[in-house]
Structure formats: structure tokens, C-alpha cells
Design a protein around this motif. Sequence first.
Motif, PDB file in Angstrom:
ATOM      1  N   ASP A  13      60.896  29.878  55.701  1.00 48.92           N
ATOM      2  CA  ASP A  13      61.615  28.749  56.286  1.00 48.92           C
ATOM      3  C   ASP A  13      61.028  28.394  57.651  1.00 48.92           C
ATOM      4  O   ASP A  13      60.624  27.264  57.893  1.00 48.92           O
ATOM      5  CB  ASP A  13      63.105  29.078  56.417  1.00 48.92           C
ATOM      6  CG  ASP A  13      63.773  29.214  55.062  1.00 48.92           C
ATOM      7  OD1 ASP A  13      63.622  28.296  54.244  1.00 48.92           O
ATOM      8  OD2 ASP A  13      64.426  30.234  54.817  1.00 48.92           O
ATOM      9  N   GLU A  14      60.986  29.374  58.524  1.00 46.61           N
ATOM     10  CA  GLU A  14      60.367  29.206  59.840  1.00 46.61           C
ATOM     11  C   GLU A  14      59.443  30.402  60.084  1.00 46.61           C
ATOM     12  O   GLU A  14      59.744  31.522  59.664  1.00 46.61           O
ATOM     13  CB  GLU A  14      61.435  29.136  60.948  1.00 46.61           C
ATOM     14  CG  GLU A  14      62.400  27.966  60.813  1.00 46.61           C
ATOM     15  CD  GLU A  14      61.713  26.622  60.984  1.00 46.61           C
ATOM     16  OE1 GLU A  14      60.635  26.580  61.622  1.00 46.61           O
ATOM     17  OE2 GLU A  14      62.255  25.614  60.482  1.00 46.61           O
ATOM     18  N   ASP A  15      58.325  30.140  60.758  1.00 46.74           N
ATOM     19  CA  ASP A  15      57.396  31.235  61.039  1.00 46.74           C
ATOM     20  C   ASP A  15      57.273  31.463  62.545  1.00 46.74           C
ATOM     21  O   ASP A  15      56.177  31.559  63.098  1.00 46.74           O
ATOM     22  CB  ASP A  15      56.029  30.978  60.402  1.00 46.74           C
ATOM     23  CG  ASP A  15      55.474  29.604  60.717  1.00 46.74           C
ATOM     24  OD1 ASP A  15      56.063  28.910  61.573  1.00 46.74           O
ATOM     25  OD2 ASP A  15      54.445  29.234  60.127  1.00 46.74           O
ATOM     26  N   ASP A  16      58.460  31.542  63.211  1.00 47.60           N
ATOM     27  CA  ASP A  16      58.466  31.853  64.638  1.00 47.60           C
ATOM     28  C   ASP A  16      57.872  33.235  64.893  1.00 47.60           C
ATOM     29  O   ASP A  16      57.275  33.479  65.950  1.00 47.60           O
ATOM     30  CB  ASP A  16      59.902  31.811  65.182  1.00 47.60           C
ATOM     31  CG  ASP A  16      60.536  30.435  64.995  1.00 47.60           C
ATOM     32  OD1 ASP A  16      59.787  29.438  65.078  1.00 47.60           O
ATOM     33  OD2 ASP A  16      61.751  30.365  64.755  1.00 47.60           O
TER      34      ASP A  16
ATOM     35  N   LYS B 103      55.401  33.088  68.138  1.00 49.74           N
ATOM     36  CA  LYS B 103      54.912  31.794  68.612  1.00 49.74           C
ATOM     37  C   LYS B 103      55.173  31.632  70.101  1.00 49.74           C
ATOM     38  O   LYS B 103      56.239  32.017  70.582  1.00 49.74           O
ATOM     39  CB  LYS B 103      55.606  30.655  67.849  1.00 49.74           C
ATOM     40  CG  LYS B 103      54.897  30.266  66.572  1.00 49.74           C
ATOM     41  CD  LYS B 103      55.528  29.039  65.955  1.00 49.74           C
ATOM     42  CE  LYS B 103      54.750  28.629  64.696  1.00 49.74           C
ATOM     43  NZ  LYS B 103      55.350  27.459  64.017  1.00 49.74           N
TER      44      LYS B 103
ATOM     45  N   ARG C  85      64.766  34.410  57.967  1.00 52.35           N
ATOM     46  CA  ARG C  85      64.432  32.984  57.885  1.00 52.35           C
ATOM     47  C   ARG C  85      63.576  32.509  59.053  1.00 52.35           C
ATOM     48  O   ARG C  85      63.101  31.385  59.059  1.00 52.35           O
ATOM     49  CB  ARG C  85      65.702  32.143  57.787  1.00 52.35           C
ATOM     50  CG  ARG C  85      66.487  32.411  56.501  1.00 52.35           C
ATOM     51  CD  ARG C  85      67.208  31.209  55.999  1.00 52.35           C
ATOM     52  NE  ARG C  85      67.745  31.432  54.652  1.00 52.35           N
ATOM     53  CZ  ARG C  85      68.223  30.480  53.881  1.00 52.35           C
ATOM     54  NH1 ARG C  85      68.235  29.231  54.308  1.00 52.35           N
ATOM     55  NH2 ARG C  85      68.701  30.754  52.688  1.00 52.35           N
ATOM     56  N   GLN C  86      63.357  33.372  60.020  1.00 48.94           N
ATOM     57  CA  GLN C  86      62.462  33.041  61.134  1.00 48.94           C
ATOM     58  C   GLN C  86      61.136  33.786  61.037  1.00 48.94           C
ATOM     59  O   GLN C  86      60.305  33.670  61.928  1.00 48.94           O
ATOM     60  CB  GLN C  86      63.128  33.386  62.471  1.00 48.94           C
ATOM     61  CG  GLN C  86      64.276  32.481  62.871  1.00 48.94           C
ATOM     62  CD  GLN C  86      64.826  32.854  64.231  1.00 48.94           C
ATOM     63  OE1 GLN C  86      65.952  33.346  64.360  1.00 48.94           O
ATOM     64  NE2 GLN C  86      64.027  32.643  65.278  1.00 48.94           N
TER      65      GLN C  86
ATOM     66  N   LYS D 272      53.668  25.793  56.237  1.00 48.48           N
ATOM     67  CA  LYS D 272      54.231  27.138  56.081  1.00 48.48           C
ATOM     68  C   LYS D 272      53.628  27.826  54.853  1.00 48.48           C
ATOM     69  O   LYS D 272      53.170  27.174  53.919  1.00 48.48           O
ATOM     70  CB  LYS D 272      55.758  27.071  55.918  1.00 48.48           C
ATOM     71  CG  LYS D 272      56.490  26.354  57.051  1.00 48.48           C
ATOM     72  CD  LYS D 272      56.455  27.154  58.335  1.00 48.48           C
ATOM     73  CE  LYS D 272      57.399  26.592  59.391  1.00 48.48           C
ATOM     74  NZ  LYS D 272      57.058  25.242  59.834  1.00 48.48           N
TER      75      LYS D 272
END
Length: 538
Positions: free
Chosen positions: A500-503, A538, A470-471, A494
Motif C-alpha cells: 500500500d505504502e512503501d514508507d 523514506k 501497510r506502510q 509500488k
Amino acid sequence: MLSSNKKHFFILFGLFLSWLLSYLFLWPVGDFACIDSIFYAYPIQSLLEEGRFLLPHLTSANVFVQVSLGYFFCKLTGSFSFDVLRVITVVTAFLGSWAFYLLVRPYVRTNRLLLISLALVIFHPLYFFLSFTFMTDVYFCVGSLWSIWALNKYLEKEKKVFFLWFLIIASINFMNRQVGLFLFPAAFLLFLWEKKYQPLPLVLLLLFPIGLYFLSEQLIKPSLGVAEYYHNTTAILKDKFLSPEWQDIRSFGKRSMASVLYLGFFLIPFAVLVAPKVWKDLSVKKKLIFLAVALGGTWLGTFGEVFNPDRGNMFFNLGIGPQLMKDIFIEKQFSDTLYLGAWFEYPAIFLALLSAGTLFLFFWKKRRQPFWKKPLVAYLLIFNAILIPFSFLFHSFFDRYLLFPIISLMLLFWVAFDGENSGIGKNPALILTLILSIGFSLLATKDYFSWRKAQTKAFTYLSEQKIPIRQIDAGYEINIQYNARLDYETLPGKSWWFVDEDDYCLSFGPIQGYEVIHREPYFRVLTLETQDIYILKK
């Protein structure tokens, strides 16, 4: 001297050997999906691990047959495996080439040419690449070819067992992909065309598709609890036909032209073969008009954006595929990839139009010949006349949707050439285009699997660092496999493939705002260079 049957046995054995050698050369082994394969593999995995038939998100294809095959063989081998699913597809693709062989054999005069005609199917870039995935396209083509073989045999011999086989195979084909339903009305229209008014076959051809549709929509999907995972195709069609919008009409027109271009492009070997004879009979004035139309179509096709062969499944990045990763597909950063661009697009469209026009003239000149009256020819024309426009009605349109029409035109070509093809097995232009097709298909497909393996290794690297999915924006195939859910809504900024998250992000090159923490190299055979999958943070 070998008998004819023994020679044909060795031809089929040679085909099987070519599949085996291709598999060993490509070595498509690894725990990864290809393109949309995860949609059709997901229910197999859920059945094995949870005992339930689940889908990752909305889909259209029934896939009950593929899921049943995959479940059986994965259960037999002990666990879910993409490798098992790919082997099933390879074997299915071989069975499809066998069906094509049975259909084309009466019309090809020499064993050499028979082998070439089969090689043109097997190593066609679309058919070959899709044969090493778990996509529905090859399964649909194979089911359609065997259905047509059974129906053709019934019309030739009038033995009821062949009509029964047609009903069974066509039903199986529908249970995997809905457009298989069109095999029945096409057969009904063929019977009327051939003036075969037997009551029982005509009634069965009407009742079977109704019964199958009811079985699928009212019994199987509700009983599995997956009705909500399927697009309401009936409602979509009703909306398109009863209240069409200008955008729908425009899209239909663009896709019609795109189909002409794709068919012309993917049938260039056949156009090259007949071009000298076709063009020889044209006057200078007609040749100039022909070229002017091709140039005008090139301008229209380019600036109207109706045909983008370098952005489709096969020709983006010289065969490496659509590259559904953040930097390429979302950010449109092509600096770190081999984007072909206009220098490829313009001549590709021009050649596609020349090829399509040449083949049209070839068939037009034979319009009064008896081959048009053959049931096989009539059925192929009727079935494709229903199938092709139907594929224009939905939200996406890819070159692979035309795989069966391409194979149909190959069949029509050899039927039309019956009696004239005894010497063309040694034609240098045909041999050269075949070699180019084989070479491109092998190398481009190998490069595709090389980058998918590298992408999978890069994701494994993050997984070993305990980074949750999810990251991560790991790309289309991986995020669908590990993070898909029906209630997902695309988040602003996104990627749309269940991010969900693109860290953390996997990409083909650097992205602004991210730092490179690792690279996973892979070698490209077609361009003889090493490239990297970037792991970014990131």
C-alpha cells in the motif's frame, strides 16, 4: 552376508538419515514462508484462527490435500507453524524417494548404484530445495510416482487392488494439484497401447477424471466459498486453443526450447556418464555439426531470452533464490548482490545443449531395444507428453515446473541402462557430479534460509517499532502473508506484492530516496561472506 532385503532396508534407512542430517545442517526453523508457500499455508492459518478456508489471492492449485495435512498436524501441535509444514514436506519428499526406489530397483544392478541413483534424486537442486518448503511441486511429484508405481504393479501382476490404489492416489494427487488429472487419460492411452481392452478399467479411467473435476469445481470450492479465488483454468485453455494470439504461439515456442535447456542442464550428471560412449561412435563431421548446433543454440537462447538459469528459482544469486524484494526485483539494482550475469549464462546454455543432445543420442541409439516397449516407459512418455505442453500455457514458467519430467527422465535413463550398469557405480565422473550436486544443494539451500531468517528479523524490528504492514514493502513473502487481499490493485510506483505504502522498505542494498536505519546481517556459506538486509526509511 546380509540378505538383499536387509541391504535395501539399510539403503532406505540411509536415505532417511540423510534427510535428518540435512535438516539439522540447514536448520530451516522460523516463522517464515518460502516462495509461494504462503498461498498454500494461508488457508491452514485461516482455518485454525477463523474457522474458514481462505486464500490470500487468486491461485491455481487445489491444495485441498496439503491444507488437510497441514491443518491436522498444526491442530495436533496446538498452533499454526511453518516449521510443522516444512517437516510434513520433508517426510513427503522421503516417501517420494521411496517410490522412486521401488520403481528403479529392478533396473539397477548393484546396491552402490542404487544408492547413487537415489542420491541423484534426493539431492537434485530442485527436489532438495523444494523439499524444505510447502510448495505443491514435491507433493505432486510424490503423488505421481506412487500412482505410477501402483499402475505398473497392476500391469505386472494384474491384481485389481493395485488398480484401485492407482485410482485413489491419482485422485488425491488431483485434489492437491489439477494437473494430477492427466494421470487418468495417460493410463487410458496406455491401456489402448498395451491392447488391454478390459471394459471396467477403461470406463473408470474415463469417468474418474470427470467426476473429480465436477466434485472440485461444483461442490468443494463453492461449498467452501472460495470459487472466486481460483483461476478459471477451463476458460484460459479454451481461449488459448480456440483463439490463440501470436504472443501465445511465441511464448509456447520459447518455453519449449527453455524446457530442452532446463532438462539438459539439470540432467548433466547423466549426460557426463554416457558422453564417452555416445561421442565415440560419432564421426568428426557429426561432432563438428553437434558443436555448431550447440553454439547456435547458445546464441539463440541468450539473445532470444528463452533461458535464464541465473534468474530462476535455483540459480539466481548462486541458489539464494529469486530475491523478491524492491531493489532487486523492481528497481533492478544488482550492485549489492552476487548477480551471475552473462559469464555464467553463456556456458550454462552451452552445457545444457550439449547435455540434452548427448542424452537424445543415447536414447535414439536404443530406439530399437525392447525397453521402449515396457509399460513403465510408455506411461512416463505419455504422461509427460500431456503434462509438459500444458505447463507452457499459463502466464509464468519456472524451472520447478519441470521437476517431475526431470525425475521421469532419470527413471527412463536407468531403465534404458538395464543390463549395462553393473560397473558404473564407481565411475569417477558420476561420483564427482553427485558430490557437486550434493554440495551445491546443501549450501545454496542453507544460504536461502539464512537470508529469509534475516529478512524475517528485519520485519520483526519494524513491527516492534509499531510500524504497520501497510506502510512497509517487506518483500513478496512477508507482504502476502500479512497484507494480501482479493480486491488489491497494484499501485503506481509500488511493488506488486500487496504494497500500500512503501514508507519503509527491506532490501539487499541502498535505494535512492531512502535512508538506512538498520541492517540485519546474515552469513553466506557458498561465497563465504557476510551480507546484510537493509531496513530503509523514506
